[in-house]
Design a protein around this motif. Structure first.
Motif, PDB file in Angstrom:
ATOM      1  N   ALA A 148      -6.860  15.975  -2.694  1.00 22.68           N
ATOM      2  CA  ALA A 148      -7.886  16.816  -3.317  1.00 22.68           C
ATOM      3  C   ALA A 148      -9.058  15.993  -3.813  1.00 22.68           C
ATOM      4  O   ALA A 148     -10.165  16.517  -4.004  1.00 22.68           O
ATOM      5  N   ASN A 149      -8.840  14.691  -3.998  1.00 21.95           N
ATOM      6  CA  ASN A 149      -9.897  13.798  -4.476  1.00 21.95           C
ATOM      7  C   ASN A 149     -10.329  12.793  -3.408  1.00 21.95           C
ATOM      8  O   ASN A 149     -10.874  11.730  -3.722  1.00 21.95           O
ATOM      9  N   GLY A 150     -10.054  13.151  -2.134  1.00 21.12           N
ATOM     10  CA  GLY A 150     -10.584  12.378  -1.020  1.00 21.12           C
ATOM     11  C   GLY A 150      -9.875  11.077  -0.724  1.00 21.12           C
ATOM     12  O   GLY A 150     -10.463  10.179  -0.119  1.00 21.12           O
ATOM     13  N   VAL A 151      -8.615  10.948  -1.172  1.00 21.54           N
ATOM     14  CA  VAL A 151      -7.870   9.704  -0.942  1.00 21.54           C
ATOM     15  C   VAL A 151      -6.733   9.982   0.042  1.00 21.54           C
ATOM     16  O   VAL A 151      -5.862  10.818  -0.220  1.00 21.54           O
ATOM     17  N   ASN A 152      -6.731   9.274   1.164  1.00 18.58           N
ATOM     18  CA  ASN A 152      -5.639   9.363   2.138  1.00 18.58           C
ATOM     19  C   ASN A 152      -4.708   8.182   1.893  1.00 18.58           C
ATOM     20  O   ASN A 152      -5.052   7.031   2.188  1.00 18.58           O
ATOM     21  N   ALA A 153      -3.525   8.490   1.335  1.00 15.27           N
ATOM     22  CA  ALA A 153      -2.619   7.416   0.923  1.00 15.27           C
ATOM     23  C   ALA A 153      -1.464   7.238   1.892  1.00 15.27           C
ATOM     24  O   ALA A 153      -0.366   6.844   1.494  1.00 15.27           O
ATOM     25  N   SER A 154      -1.692   7.491   3.160  1.00 14.64           N
ATOM     26  CA  SER A 154      -0.589   7.394   4.127  1.00 14.64           C
ATOM     27  C   SER A 154      -0.664   6.158   5.007  1.00 14.64           C
ATOM     28  O   SER A 154       0.207   5.922   5.834  1.00 14.64           O
ATOM     29  N   GLY A 155      -1.696   5.346   4.839  1.00 10.18           N
ATOM     30  CA  GLY A 155      -1.875   4.246   5.772  1.00 10.18           C
ATOM     31  C   GLY A 155      -1.526   2.880   5.220  1.00 10.18           C
ATOM     32  O   GLY A 155      -1.849   1.862   5.845  1.00 10.18           O
ATOM     33  N   GLY A 156      -0.901   2.818   4.057  1.00  5.13           N
ATOM     34  CA  GLY A 156      -0.603   1.535   3.448  1.00  5.13           C
ATOM     35  C   GLY A 156       0.688   0.923   3.939  1.00  5.13           C
ATOM     36  O   GLY A 156       1.334   1.398   4.878  1.00  5.13           O
ATOM     37  N   ALA A 157       1.122  -0.131   3.234  1.00  5.19           N
ATOM     38  CA  ALA A 157       2.344  -0.847   3.574  1.00  5.19           C
ATOM     39  C   ALA A 157       3.536  -0.196   2.891  1.00  5.19           C
ATOM     40  O   ALA A 157       3.406   0.763   2.126  1.00  5.19           O
ATOM     41  N   SER A 158       4.732  -0.747   3.167  1.00  2.00           N
ATOM     42  CA  SER A 158       5.958  -0.166   2.621  1.00  2.00           C
ATOM     43  C   SER A 158       6.539  -0.978   1.469  1.00  2.00           C
ATOM     44  O   SER A 158       7.624  -0.681   0.999  1.00  2.00           O
ATOM     45  N   ASP A 159       5.805  -2.008   1.013  1.00  2.00           N
ATOM     46  CA  ASP A 159       6.309  -2.870  -0.061  1.00  2.00           C
ATOM     47  C   ASP A 159       5.705  -2.430  -1.395  1.00  2.00           C
ATOM     48  O   ASP A 159       4.588  -2.807  -1.746  1.00  2.00           O
ATOM     49  N   ALA A 160       6.465  -1.628  -2.130  1.00  2.00           N
ATOM     50  CA  ALA A 160       5.948  -1.108  -3.401  1.00  2.00           C
ATOM     51  C   ALA A 160       5.711  -2.221  -4.410  1.00  2.00           C
ATOM     52  O   ALA A 160       4.758  -2.160  -5.204  1.00  2.00           O
ATOM     53  N   LYS A 161       6.552  -3.260  -4.405  1.00  2.00           N
ATOM     54  CA  LYS A 161       6.402  -4.327  -5.390  1.00  2.00           C
ATOM     55  C   LYS A 161       5.075  -5.057  -5.245  1.00  2.00           C
ATOM     56  O   LYS A 161       4.524  -5.560  -6.219  1.00  2.00           O
ATOM     57  N   ALA A 162       4.553  -5.090  -4.034  1.00  2.00           N
ATOM     58  CA  ALA A 162       3.276  -5.766  -3.809  1.00  2.00           C
ATOM     59  C   ALA A 162       2.093  -4.885  -4.187  1.00  2.00           C
ATOM     60  O   ALA A 162       0.964  -5.369  -4.288  1.00  2.00           O
ATOM     61  N   SER A 163       2.376  -3.591  -4.392  1.00  2.00           N
ATOM     62  CA  SER A 163       1.279  -2.636  -4.621  1.00  2.00           C
ATOM     63  C   SER A 163       1.121  -2.199  -6.069  1.00  2.00           C
ATOM     64  O   SER A 163       0.125  -1.556  -6.405  1.00  2.00           O
ATOM     65  N   VAL A 164       2.097  -2.488  -6.927  1.00  2.00           N
ATOM     66  CA  VAL A 164       1.975  -2.043  -8.318  1.00  2.00           C
ATOM     67  C   VAL A 164       1.133  -3.038  -9.111  1.00  2.00           C
ATOM     68  O   VAL A 164       1.142  -4.244  -8.845  1.00  2.00           O
ATOM     69  N   VAL A 165       0.391  -2.505 -10.079  1.00  2.00           N
ATOM     70  CA  VAL A 165      -0.475  -3.319 -10.937  1.00  2.00           C
ATOM     71  C   VAL A 165      -0.287  -2.884 -12.389  1.00  2.00           C
ATOM     72  O   VAL A 165       0.127  -1.754 -12.658  1.00  2.00           O
ATOM     73  N   ARG A 166      -0.572  -3.767 -13.293  1.00  2.00           N
ATOM     74  CA  ARG A 166      -0.529  -3.419 -14.723  1.00  2.00           C
ATOM     75  C   ARG A 166      -1.846  -2.764 -15.124  1.00  2.00           C
ATOM     76  O   ARG A 166      -2.929  -3.288 -14.873  1.00  2.00           O
ATOM     77  N   VAL A 167      -1.728  -1.600 -15.786  1.00  2.00           N
ATOM     78  CA  VAL A 167      -2.885  -0.873 -16.294  1.00  2.00           C
ATOM     79  C   VAL A 167      -2.944  -1.076 -17.806  1.00  2.00           C
ATOM     80  O   VAL A 167      -1.964  -0.840 -18.509  1.00  2.00           O
ATOM     81  N   ILE A 168      -4.097  -1.492 -18.300  1.00  2.00           N
ATOM     82  CA  ILE A 168      -4.269  -1.766 -19.729  1.00  2.00           C
ATOM     83  C   ILE A 168      -5.366  -0.865 -20.267  1.00  2.00           C
ATOM     84  O   ILE A 168      -6.499  -0.880 -19.781  1.00  2.00           O
ATOM     85  N   CYS A 169      -5.024  -0.055 -21.273  1.00  2.00           N
ATOM     86  CA  CYS A 169      -5.984   0.834 -21.926  1.00  2.00           C
ATOM     87  C   CYS A 169      -6.279   0.297 -23.325  1.00  2.00           C
ATOM     88  O   CYS A 169      -5.359   0.020 -24.101  1.00  2.00           O
ATOM     89  N   VAL A 170      -7.543   0.155 -23.645  1.00  2.00           N
ATOM     90  CA  VAL A 170      -7.963  -0.285 -24.979  1.00  2.00           C
ATOM     91  C   VAL A 170      -8.700   0.870 -25.634  1.00  2.00           C
ATOM     92  O   VAL A 170      -9.687   1.376 -25.099  1.00  2.00           O
TER      93      VAL A 170
END
Length: 452
Positions: free
Chosen positions: A428-450
């Motif tokens: 719905a927001n124009g992002v096609n998320a089907s073309g990436g890799a299968s390694d979730a550990k390589a794709s997660v990032v830390r999000v920091i809110c201040v």
């Protein structure tokens, strides 16, 4: 003339300190006299004594009405004071009456009607703030726009000339004096009035070109403050409302308190990179009310979309290199999953290692799927992987409510947003998320809110 003089002397004799009166004489008896006590005219009752004889509810109503018409600027407590009597006299003078300090029935009725019209003109109503359960009076016709998050609510006029903020936060070992000093810190705030009591504090003055009024209270380590900002040009309209709002403010009303606890000043979550150009799906609440959002190791991010119903946020980081998007295609939730995320740095000695946690899934009604056991703090927003290594959904930690009905069923501490819902939100927001890799550990990032 002789009869008038006699009458005068008789009156003087009867009003002396110990006047003598001749008793009726019985024939053949000796005349006797008796002592009499002088009779004083009744003393006039003072305005304060008249007010003190009222029921407290009537005094509260009287003070409130006087405040609404701009004559009374004290606390609306129902207590009799010289300020209240002076306000009554000023009101009587303004209406061309005699300033007795006591309203006759006609004056009281006229005052009540004027106050009612003033209240109606600004849309005065008592509301319950949705995240804290605090009660406050709001001039709904002056501040027509409202927004809320886990840290409170804000009401504003269309042009921003009038603003009302209800904020809540945690503070270690708070006192009214300490909190009042903290409120004096914002740049440009010049305080000209301060009241500090054991259970609340009040400040008012100028903040830039606006006038401000702050009233705050605390219970335990939770602090709740109401701040009113208004342009000086609106003073005649807003000033009486400010007094009414101060007296109506109940930071901790009795009964169950609604809403989750306030969010932390610095909060950590996990995000999943879903596109080469820097799109990241994350927890909406973790990224709510942030002054800045940072993706650890990559830089600042913007929040570009949200799904309030499912609790998702879409972040975007620009110009970052080395991002490895994860494919969200084809997966679906089963009975068990692996949660891939990054725990709060306090749990890792300041590190940012990626962890994998096993969890079971169970339907809890209302369309929600519970994750058990709930992952550690920092994991909210983590991708869940099914037994085939496919994307199953996003795990979200739910904020714990301060209190609720005694008979309410316990809510899930963590839930899974199903894969199809996540994909629909991104599409719905124009992002096609089907073309990436299968390694979730390589794709997660830390999000920091201040936050502020």
């Amino acid at each position: 003339m002789r009869s008038m003089l006699a009458a005068t002397l008789m009156f003087a004799a009867t009003t002396g300190a110990q006047a003598q009166m001749t008793a009726p004489q019985i024939p053949g008896s000796t005349p006797k006299t008796v002592q009499t006590v002088p009779v004083k005219p009744p003393a006039m009752q003072t305005p304060s004594a008249t007010a003190d004889a009222m029921a407290k509810a009537e005094r509260l109503s009287l003070q409130s009405d006087l405040a609404w018409v701009g004559q009374y600027n004290g606390a609306i407590t129902g207590d009799v004071s010289e300020r209240m009597v002076t306000a009554i006299k000023d009101y009587q003078k303004a209406k061309g009456g005699k300033p007795t300090g006591v309203l006759n029935p006609q004056e009281r009725a006229a005052l009540a009607e004027t106050a009612r019209k003033k209240q109606d003109s600004v849309g005065w109503k008592i509301v319950t703030e949705p995240t804290s359960g605090a009660r406050l009076g709001i001039p709904s016709k002056l501040v027509t726009q409202q927004a809320s998050d886990a840290n409170g609510s804000k009401w504003t006029s269309p042009t921003g000339t009038v603003q009302v903020l209800l904020s809540r936060r945690k503070e270690a070992n708070p006192t009214s004096a300490k909190l009042a000093e903290l409120e004096k810190e914002p740049s440009g705030r010049k305080v000209d009035y301060t009241v500090v009591k054991p259970d609340f504090f009040v400040l008012s003055g100028l903040q830039g070109l606006k006038k401000f009024y702050v009233r705050g209270a605390f219970r335990g380590d939770e602090v709740r403050t109401m701040t009113i900002l208004y342009d000086q040009a609106t003073e005649n309209t807003v000033e009486p409302v400010v007094i009414a709002m101060s007296s109506a403010f109940n930071a901790f009303p009795p009964g169950p308190q609604a809403g989750p606890p306030p969010r932390k000043t610095v909060e950590y979550g996990t995000g999943t990179v879903v596109s080469d150009d820097g799109a990241i799906v994350a927890d909406r609440l973790v990224t709510d009310g942030c002054l800045a959002i940072t993706i650890a190791g990559h830089g600042s991010a913007d929040r570009v979309a949200e799904d309030k119903e499912r609790g998702l946020a879409l972040l975007h980081i620009y110009g970052a290199r080395g991002l490895k998007p994860f494919s969200l295609a084809d997966g679906a939730a089963k009975t068990s999953v692996d949660i891939i995320g990054i725990a709060d740095p306090q749990s890792q000695g300041g590190a940012a290692g990626v962890s994998s946690l096993k969890a079971a899934l169970a339907s809890v009604g209302g369309g929600e799927t519970a994750v058990s056991p709930p992952p550690a703090v920092g994991f909210s927003g983590s991708p869940a992987i099914d037994s085939d290594g496919k994307f199953a959904g996003i795990a979200l930690l739910k904020p714990t409510h301060v209190a609720g009905p005694a008979n309410a069923a316990p809510a899930a501490q963590a839930v899974l947003v199903p894969a199809d819902r996540v994909r629909a939100f991104l599409q719905a927001n124009g992002v096609n998320a089907s073309g990436g890799a299968s390694d979730a550990k390589a794709s997660v990032v830390r999000v920091i809110c201040v936050r502020k």
